[in-house]
Scaffold this active site. Structure first.
Site, PDB file in Angstrom:
ATOM      1  N   ASP A 109      43.643  12.747 -13.753  1.00 60.60           N
ATOM      2  CA  ASP A 109      44.983  11.889 -13.444  1.00 60.60           C
ATOM      3  C   ASP A 109      44.930  11.594 -12.370  1.00 60.60           C
ATOM      4  O   ASP A 109      46.557  12.184 -11.316  1.00 60.60           O
ATOM      5  CB  ASP A 109      46.171  12.707 -14.253  1.00 60.60           C
ATOM      6  CG  ASP A 109      45.725  13.013 -15.914  1.00 60.60           C
ATOM      7  OD1 ASP A 109      45.228  11.865 -16.308  1.00 60.60           O
ATOM      8  OD2 ASP A 109      45.667  13.997 -16.792  1.00 60.60           O
ATOM      9  N   GLY A 155      53.244   6.277  -3.474  1.00 68.90           N
ATOM     10  CA  GLY A 155      54.199   5.988  -4.477  1.00 68.90           C
ATOM     11  C   GLY A 155      53.669   4.652  -5.481  1.00 68.90           C
ATOM     12  O   GLY A 155      51.872   4.702  -5.305  1.00 68.90           O
ATOM     13  N   ALA A 179      40.322   9.592 -21.535  1.00 70.41           N
ATOM     14  CA  ALA A 179      41.505   8.572 -20.353  1.00 70.41           C
ATOM     15  C   ALA A 179      42.646   8.104 -20.677  1.00 70.41           C
ATOM     16  O   ALA A 179      42.694   7.368 -20.761  1.00 70.41           O
ATOM     17  CB  ALA A 179      40.279   8.073 -20.061  1.00 70.41           C
ATOM     18  N   THR A 200      35.091  18.210 -20.356  1.00 75.85           N
ATOM     19  CA  THR A 200      35.142  16.970 -21.789  1.00 75.85           C
ATOM     20  C   THR A 200      33.340  16.805 -22.253  1.00 75.85           C
ATOM     21  O   THR A 200      32.717  17.927 -21.368  1.00 75.85           O
ATOM     22  CB  THR A 200      35.761  15.985 -21.159  1.00 75.85           C
ATOM     23  OG1 THR A 200      35.899  15.319 -22.837  1.00 75.85           O
ATOM     24  CG2 THR A 200      35.092  15.116 -20.166  1.00 75.85           C
ATOM     25  N   ASP A 249      54.067  11.862  -1.536  1.00 75.51           N
ATOM     26  CA  ASP A 249      55.281  11.088  -1.328  1.00 75.51           C
ATOM     27  C   ASP A 249      55.964  12.618  -2.760  1.00 75.51           C
ATOM     28  O   ASP A 249      56.719  12.346  -2.105  1.00 75.51           O
ATOM     29  CB  ASP A 249      55.381   9.853  -2.240  1.00 75.51           C
ATOM     30  CG  ASP A 249      54.803  10.022  -3.585  1.00 75.51           C
ATOM     31  OD1 ASP A 249      53.693   9.467  -3.629  1.00 75.51           O
ATOM     32  OD2 ASP A 249      55.273   9.890  -4.599  1.00 75.51           O
ATOM     33  N   HIS A 303      44.626   5.851 -17.490  1.00 79.48           N
ATOM     34  CA  HIS A 303      44.733   5.157 -16.252  1.00 79.48           C
ATOM     35  C   HIS A 303      45.843   3.868 -16.115  1.00 79.48           C
ATOM     36  O   HIS A 303      45.869   3.589 -16.672  1.00 79.48           O
ATOM     37  CB  HIS A 303      43.166   4.496 -15.260  1.00 79.48           C
ATOM     38  CG  HIS A 303      42.419   5.447 -16.162  1.00 79.48           C
ATOM     39  ND1 HIS A 303      41.097   5.047 -15.699  1.00 79.48           N
ATOM     40  CD2 HIS A 303      41.627   7.184 -16.520  1.00 79.48           C
ATOM     41  CE1 HIS A 303      39.837   6.394 -15.212  1.00 79.48           C
ATOM     42  NE2 HIS A 303      40.144   7.254 -16.120  1.00 79.48           N
ATOM     43  N   THR A 304      46.837   4.507 -15.432  1.00 79.95           N
ATOM     44  CA  THR A 304      47.927   3.815 -14.991  1.00 79.95           C
ATOM     45  C   THR A 304      47.391   3.008 -13.913  1.00 79.95           C
ATOM     46  O   THR A 304      47.220   3.478 -12.633  1.00 79.95           O
ATOM     47  CB  THR A 304      49.408   4.868 -15.353  1.00 79.95           C
ATOM     48  OG1 THR A 304      49.306   6.477 -15.577  1.00 79.95           O
ATOM     49  CG2 THR A 304      50.310   4.042 -14.626  1.00 79.95           C
TER      50      THR A 304
HETATM   51  P1  GDP Z   1      44.182   8.497 -13.777  1.00 85.57           P
HETATM   52  O1  GDP Z   1      44.137   8.859 -14.959  1.00 85.57           O
HETATM   53  O2  GDP Z   1      43.389   8.995 -12.662  1.00 85.57           O
HETATM   54  O3  GDP Z   1      44.408   6.749 -13.242  1.00 85.57           O
HETATM   55  O4  GDP Z   1      45.959   8.558 -13.263  1.00 85.57           O
HETATM   56  P2  GDP Z   1      47.043   8.664 -14.144  1.00 85.57           P
HETATM   57  O5  GDP Z   1      47.440   7.435 -14.617  1.00 85.57           O
HETATM   58  O6  GDP Z   1      46.630   9.618 -15.752  1.00 85.57           O
HETATM   59  O7  GDP Z   1      47.990   9.227 -13.815  1.00 85.57           O
HETATM   60  C1  GDP Z   1      48.408   9.135 -11.971  1.00 85.57           C
HETATM   61  C2  GDP Z   1      49.989   8.836 -12.534  1.00 85.57           C
HETATM   62  O8  GDP Z   1      50.876   8.776 -10.809  1.00 85.57           O
HETATM   63  C3  GDP Z   1      50.264   7.945 -12.652  1.00 85.57           C
HETATM   64  O9  GDP Z   1      52.101   7.498 -13.749  1.00 85.57           O
HETATM   65  C4  GDP Z   1      50.234   6.282 -11.620  1.00 85.57           C
HETATM   66  O10 GDP Z   1      51.425   5.796 -11.746  1.00 85.57           O
HETATM   67  C5  GDP Z   1      51.354   7.626 -10.650  1.00 85.57           C
HETATM   68  N1  GDP Z   1      50.664   7.478  -8.486  1.00 85.57           N
HETATM   69  C6  GDP Z   1      49.905   6.644  -8.934  1.00 85.57           C
HETATM   70  N2  GDP Z   1      49.645   6.998  -8.176  1.00 85.57           N
HETATM   71  C7  GDP Z   1      50.877   7.597  -7.253  1.00 85.57           C
HETATM   72  C8  GDP Z   1      51.586   7.608  -5.675  1.00 85.57           C
HETATM   73  O11 GDP Z   1      51.122   7.926  -5.164  1.00 85.57           O
HETATM   74  N3  GDP Z   1      52.438   9.001  -6.240  1.00 85.57           N
HETATM   75  C9  GDP Z   1      53.314   8.916  -7.316  1.00 85.57           C
HETATM   76  N4  GDP Z   1      54.735   8.897  -7.303  1.00 85.57           N
HETATM   77  N5  GDP Z   1      52.518   8.789  -8.050  1.00 85.57           N
HETATM   78  C10 GDP Z   1      51.940   8.014  -8.507  1.00 85.57           C
HETATM   79  P1  IMO Z   2      41.770  10.797 -17.275  1.00 85.71           P
HETATM   80  O1  IMO Z   2      40.490   9.736 -16.649  1.00 85.71           O
HETATM   81  C1  IMO Z   2      42.827  14.655 -16.930  1.00 85.71           C
HETATM   82  C2  IMO Z   2      40.564  17.023 -20.823  1.00 85.71           C
HETATM   83  C3  IMO Z   2      41.726  17.422 -22.020  1.00 85.71           C
HETATM   84  C4  IMO Z   2      40.848  18.618 -22.147  1.00 85.71           C
HETATM   85  C5  IMO Z   2      39.472  18.904 -22.089  1.00 85.71           C
HETATM   86  C6  IMO Z   2      38.621  17.951 -23.208  1.00 85.71           C
HETATM   87  O2  IMO Z   2      43.275   9.959 -17.471  1.00 85.71           O
HETATM   88  O3  IMO Z   2      41.948  11.513 -15.530  1.00 85.71           O
HETATM   89  P2  IMO Z   2      38.544  16.366 -24.502  1.00 85.71           P
HETATM   90  O4  IMO Z   2      39.665  14.939 -24.996  1.00 85.71           O
HETATM   91  O5  IMO Z   2      38.197  15.432 -23.244  1.00 85.71           O
HETATM   92  O6  IMO Z   2      37.378  16.523 -25.163  1.00 85.71           O
HETATM   93  O7  IMO Z   2      39.385  17.442 -23.867  1.00 85.71           O
HETATM   94  O8  IMO Z   2      39.700  16.781 -20.612  1.00 85.71           O
HETATM   95  N1  IMO Z   2      41.070  15.712 -20.149  1.00 85.71           N
HETATM   96  C7  IMO Z   2      41.624  15.348 -19.696  1.00 85.71           C
HETATM   97  N2  IMO Z   2      42.672  15.777 -18.357  1.00 85.71           N
HETATM   98  N3  IMO Z   2      42.876  12.960 -17.112  1.00 85.71           N
HETATM   99  C8  IMO Z   2      41.822  12.810 -17.885  1.00 85.71           C
HETATM  100  O9  IMO Z   2      41.324  12.044 -17.854  1.00 85.71           O
HETATM  101  C9  IMO Z   2      41.063  14.096 -19.180  1.00 85.71           C
HETATM  102  N4  IMO Z   2      39.952  13.711 -19.723  1.00 85.71           N
HETATM  103  C10 IMO Z   2      40.209  14.727 -21.217  1.00 85.71           C
HETATM  104  O10 IMO Z   2      43.167  17.642 -21.168  1.00 85.71           O
HETATM  105  O11 IMO Z   2      41.520  20.009 -21.363  1.00 85.71           O
HETATM  106 MG    MG Z   3      45.166   9.591 -16.755  1.00 86.67          MG
END
Ligand code: GDP
Ligand code: IMO
Ligand code: MG
Length: 441
Positions: A16, A429, A42, A252, A346, A44-45
């Protein structure tokens, strides 16, 4: 024609980090976007103007037109979830065709009994652990572990290519269902035995719907690379969750570091010229496992609220804490990061002081700057803090890195100094525009 550059985007913490945002930005410079590991665990936002997309199985590049998106052989695919995701994206006006989405015929299929097994085992382990050390991993319950386990175990695994042949599927499922039903009962699942006819019919129908996308992505990727297309590899999960190099067993079940790219795509290493290591300006983790810089007090709570740190996939509150550069430096080494993207800077506005950890104190009093990728031993590592001044003003509207408050510039400089890797992208952001690119201030 100039030589195309291939890029890998990989998370350097526990997930994340903002990989989706960076993949979306880099898609503009690439032709082919490839997922090589993980599955619907996963989330991904990507934020584009007023629209927010949460992608689980589709590569984030699907949101930009004219790109080829590939779900590689290393991914575990839940066809039902994938079809829902495709439908959701189509409803928002984005075309998904056999030309822009290729799915490996060798990717393994997440079946309903994998998800049931995942959830049941977690249940059994968390009740077994009451009063004792935690045994459950806190998985996403997306069936990831059991599906990869079947892949390694081989005999009972099903691959995407097999969904094209219902008779074959039925013959296999007759055996698989009998075994899996007994296992689920042993795990305390009180449900009727699995029905091979129902499952074969349902999954063959999914196969039919995905028929035109399922192909030999290994040859396709080699062809695309030989034609001079530039490839962008989208890592799912993150290096500290890597099955071999993460905080085992709280990881994972795939190689989510860049080391997973060759095996998960069929392309020989080195696959990427540039490896962009993604890190938050602080640290988060979802699920169980050691987290040396976790802050269970007001600072962690403030980070969670300002950063909206709730899981994209499960909605669980993320555990929050300060930046652990011992961990990031280790991940950058494993992944061969050539640059860093520092995300969510931020979120740190308004703290009087910021803490960074660049070494640990161990129980015998010694100090180390090496990460400990073993959950039991990492629990004993105590962070040694470095304190830096914070900044008061919000920075989410800043457009140039040089305009950041001097304390923010100093924070970034110190990270670069400790990592020895340049920060090429700073994110302030979630939106595309809230990105400060370029090197030093
Ligand atoms: P990923 O799994 O690595 O793609 O990340 P996620 O989408 O699970 O979580 C990242 C979160 O942070 C999402 O809600 C994004 O929209 C948000 N985000 C990404 N970059 C920024 C940033 O620079 N600032 C803030 N405040 N939010 C961000
Ligand atoms: P993205 O791509 C955050 C974590 C789970 C758990 C462990 C094992 O969005 O960054 P699983 O369901 O894979 O067997 O869970 O791994 N986990 C993640 N945590 N972001 C992820 O993906 C994750 N993918 C798995 O929370 O602790
Ligand atoms: Mg994520």
């Amino acid at each position: 024609m100039s030589t195309p550059r291939h890029t890998a985007v990989v998370g350097l913490q526990w997930g994340d980090e903002g990989k989706g945002k960076v993949v979306d930005l880099l898609t503009a410079k690439h032709d082919v976007i490839v997922r090589y590991n993980g599955g619907a665990n996963a989330g991904h936002t990507v934020v584009i103007g007023d629209e927010k997309y949460a992608l689980h199985l589709l590569p984030s590049g699907i949101l930009s037109g004219g790109r080829t998106c590939v779900i590689g052989n290393g991914v575990v695919v839940d066809p039902e979830k994938l079809l829902q995701e495709i439908e959701g994206i189509r409803e928002r006006g984005i075309a998904i065709t056999p030309d822009n989405l290729l799915i490996s015929d060798r990717a393994h299929v997440v079946m309903p009994y994998h998800k049931e097994h995942d959830a049941a085992l977690e249940r059994v382990l968390s009740s077994a652990a009451e009063g004792g050390p935690g045994l459950s991993i806190g998985t996403t319950k997306r069936g990831i572990g059991p599906t990869y386990a079947d892949k390694i175990h081989r005999s009972l695994a099903i691959r995407m290519g097999e969904l094209r042949d219902e008779d074959h599927l039925l013959e296999r499922l007759k055996v698989i269902c009998a075994i899996r039903s007994r296992e689920l009962t042993a795990l305390g699942v009180d449900a009727p035995p699995l029905d091979p006819h129902e499952l074969a019919g349902r999954f063959a129908a999914y196969g039919q719907q995905l028929r035109e996308h399922i192909t030999d992505t290994v040859y396709a990727l080699h062809d695309l690379r030989n034609e001079g297309r530039s490839l962008l590899f989208e890592g799912a999960n993150a290096c500290l969750l890597d099955i071999d190099h993460g905080t085992f067993p709280y990881v994972t079940s795939s190689n989510c570091s860049t080391l997973g790219i060759p095996a998960g795509t069929g392309l020989s290493a080195p696959c990427a010229d540039d490896v962009v290591g993604i890190m938050k300006a602080y640290t988060t983790r979802v699920g169980a496992g050691p987290f040396p810089t976790e802050d269970n007090g007001a600072d962690g709570e403030r980070i969670r609220e300002r950063g909206n740190e709730y899981g994209t996939t499960t909605g669980r509150p993320r555990r929050c804490g300060w930046l652990d550069l011992v961990a990031v430096r280790y991940s950058a080494m494993i992944c061969g990061a050539t640059s860093i993207a520092c995300m969510l800077l931020d979120v740190l506005s308004g703290f009087d002081e910021l803490k960074i950890c660049s070494s640990y104190r161990l129980p015998d009093g010694s100090i180390t700057d090496r990460f400990i990728p073993d959950a039991r031993r990492l629990l004993d590592a105590e962070p040694i803090w470095e304190t830096l001044p914070g900044w008061a003003d919000e920075i989410d509207a800043i457009e140039d890195r040089a305009d950041l408050p001097p304390e923010a510039i100093r924070y970034l400089d110190r990270i670069e100094e400790i990592l020895g890797i340049p920060i090429h992208l700073v994110s302030v952001g979630p939106e595309r525009t809230q990105t400060l690119e370029g090197t030093r201030c």
